[in-house]
Design an enzyme around this catalytic site. Structure first.
Site, mmCIF file in Angstrom:
data_model
loop_
_atom_site.group_PDB
_atom_site.id
_atom_site.type_symbol
_atom_site.label_atom_id
_atom_site.label_comp_id
_atom_site.label_asym_id
_atom_site.label_seq_id
_atom_site.Cartn_x
_atom_site.Cartn_y
_atom_site.Cartn_z
ATOM 1 N N SER A 112 0.812 -1.214 0.000
ATOM 2 C CA SER A 112 0.000 0.000 0.000
ATOM 3 C C SER A 112 0.849 1.271 0.000
ATOM 4 C CB SER A 112 -0.953 -0.034 1.201
ATOM 5 O OG SER A 112 -1.877 1.008 1.165
ATOM 6 N N ASP A 252 -2.623 6.424 -3.694
ATOM 7 C CA ASP A 252 -1.515 5.802 -2.978
ATOM 8 C C ASP A 252 -0.938 4.673 -3.826
ATOM 9 O OD1 ASP A 252 -3.539 3.919 -2.711
ATOM 10 O OD2 ASP A 252 -2.989 3.373 -0.672
ATOM 11 N N ASP A 254 -1.066 1.446 -3.983
ATOM 12 C CA ASP A 254 -1.858 0.366 -4.558
ATOM 13 C C ASP A 254 -3.205 0.838 -5.090
ATOM 14 O OD1 ASP A 254 -3.077 0.718 -2.061
ATOM 15 O OD2 ASP A 254 -3.615 -1.387 -1.894
ATOM 16 N N ASP A 256 -5.938 2.221 -3.847
ATOM 17 C CA ASP A 256 -7.243 2.108 -3.196
ATOM 18 C C ASP A 256 -7.595 3.337 -2.365
ATOM 19 O OD1 ASP A 256 -5.522 1.708 -1.064
ATOM 20 O OD2 ASP A 256 -6.382 -0.201 -0.432
#
Length: 460
Positions: A112, A252, A254, A256
């Site tokens: 993440s 960000d 990843d 999400d």
């Protein structure tokens, strides 16, 4: 899984089962494959009926992702599960494809918003949702069993899915309720954090008609989240102001989460975006149930929603807890201050691109700039300080007598005009100290004094 396994520097995840290594990734793939197949055989599933059982594996742009992808692929294949490899793709894209391909699960290799040296694994069910606790625990128990490969004729097969990005782009576009003009006339800066959405996010906005200036879209395996993206908004603020853009979208690593920047260069966080989406849904007669935030959500959000007659509820920090409360209360909109927003009437999980589209659609529909849409929400001063602590010591520190006494002192000083929250990070060896109130100077002073006490006790 909601539990993450972090690697090369040895950081451990929420449960702390194991550091992320290639050997562990292989065993995790094997264990997950075994459990998923067992559930399929025992209970049946509408995910893969009439097809070979498969999983979808995606990743962000970390250099270690290639290594862990190969290890997970080998693990699933050794359990007799086919693997669909989609390469770098946003986490919510994997959740979507798990449903689209009727897979046993979607698997994401990502840490993440963490630095590039970390990595981890998240799982989604064939419904595109986080796995339930019982299934997670079953997989963890299977990890303790001796690894045994299926017979050669039953090994899983792997193939690349070249259409994955295009499918996800079309899905994102379908979630925006836009008039015929789409996003035409909007100039956007899109910061992809050198992460998983570097190819898809700019294309989504372009295909809907916006003029897009992309930054943070040149990943090299080492620069994910490095001075860019939702955790480092300085560059996108500068770009929006320099280019005179209508808004900025910062994701960000990843993909999400998202925060935005308004036309004046002000950062618009997840609480403010959540307000805009909820208020727009209410105007359209589409808002159901309460809006769900977290213990970290700003008091100003609750007050602004209350003024609109919208019920607000706080969940524990973490997107899975927001999701659970939305399901329990029949809600559709919730999220976190960090920008992890969930629109269950559009997607099954948090999606930075989809969230941004909901806000941009509101701007277009009402012909108002972002600064005007967020104006009714007056944020209360909130200071958050991350205190680095020893691994596994955060809970003990929260129960420490000196820390508890310091918390009580701050709460007494704030009276009824504020609150204090101590929360361990789920991904890093940090204890987050948050103080909120109406007096900004007092809030900052109290947060600093409390963080100092935590830091001193952590050193004992």
């Amino acid at each position: 899984m909601g539990r993450k396994y972090f690697g090369t520097d040895g950081i451990r995840g929420e449960v702390g089962q194991a550091p992320m290594t290639p050997d562990f990734a292989l065993r995790l793939g094997w264990a997950a494959g075994r459990v998923l197949l067992r559930r399929l055989n025992e209970r049946g599933s509408d995910a893969v009926r009439g097809a070979r059982p498969c999983v979808v594996i995606g990743k962000d742009t970390r250099l270690s992702g290639y290594m862990f992808e190969s290890a997970l692929e080998a693990g699933f294949a050794s359990a007799g599960v086919d693997v669909l490899l989609v390469g770098p793709l946003a986490t919510p894209g994997i959740a979507y494809l798990a449903r689209t391909f009727r897979a046993l699960a979607g698997v994401v290799i990502s840490a993440s918003h963490n630095p590039f040296a970390d990595n981890g694994v998240k799982f989604f069910s064939h419904h595109g949702q986080k796995l339930d606790d019982a299934l997670e625990l079953e997989i963890e128990a299977e990890l303790e069993q001796p690894l045994a490969c299926v017979a050669s004729g039953h090994l899983g097969r792997a193939r690349r899915v070249e259409s994955a990005s295009g499918r996800y782009i079309e899905f994102c576009k379908s979630t925006a309720r836009l008039a015929n003009g789409g996003l035409r006339g909007l100039a956007l800066v899109v910061d992809c954090a050198n992460g998983a959405a570097y190819q898809t996010a700019p294309e989504v906005f372009r295909e809907l008609g916006a003029t897009v200036h992309a930054i943070g879209n040149n990943p090299d395996g080492l620069n994910i989240n490095q001075d860019c993206g939702s955790t480092h908004p300085d560059h996108i603020v500068e770009a929006v102001q320099r280019l005179g853009a209508d808004a900025g979208v910062a994701l960000d690593g990843d993909g999400d989460r998202c925060i935005m920047v308004d036309e004046k260069g002000a950062v618009v966080d997840g609480d403010q975006l959540l307000y805009v989406i909820a208020e727009d849904r209410q105007r359209a007669g589409e808002l159901r149930g309460p809006v769900v935030g977290t213990l970290m959500s700003n008091l100003g959000l609750a007050l602004a929603l209350e003024a609109r007659g919208i019920e607000f509820e706080r969940a524990r920090v973490g997107d899975r807890y927001v999701f659970e409360r939305l399901l329990a209360r029949g809600g559709t909109v919730g999220g976190e201050s960090s920008g992890h927003l969930i629109c269950l009437d559009r997607s099954t999980t948090g999606d930075g691109t989809v969230s941004a589209l909901q806000v941009l659609a509101a701007m277009c529909d009402r012909n108002q700039p972002l600064s005007q849409l967020v104006a009714p929400l007056e944020k209360c001063p909130q200071t958050l300080i991350n205190v680095r602590v020893g691994r596994g010591t955060a809970d003990a520190l929260m129960a420490d007598a000196c820390v508890m006494r310091a918390v009580s002192d701050v709460e007494a000083a704030l009276g009824g005009d504020g609150r204090v929250l101590l929360r361990p990070s789920g991904t890093e060896p940090l204890l987050r100290v948050m103080v909120e109130g109406r007096d900004g100077e007092a809030v900052a002073r109290h947060a600093r004094s409390l963080a100092d006490v935590v830091d001193q006790r952590a050193a004992v």
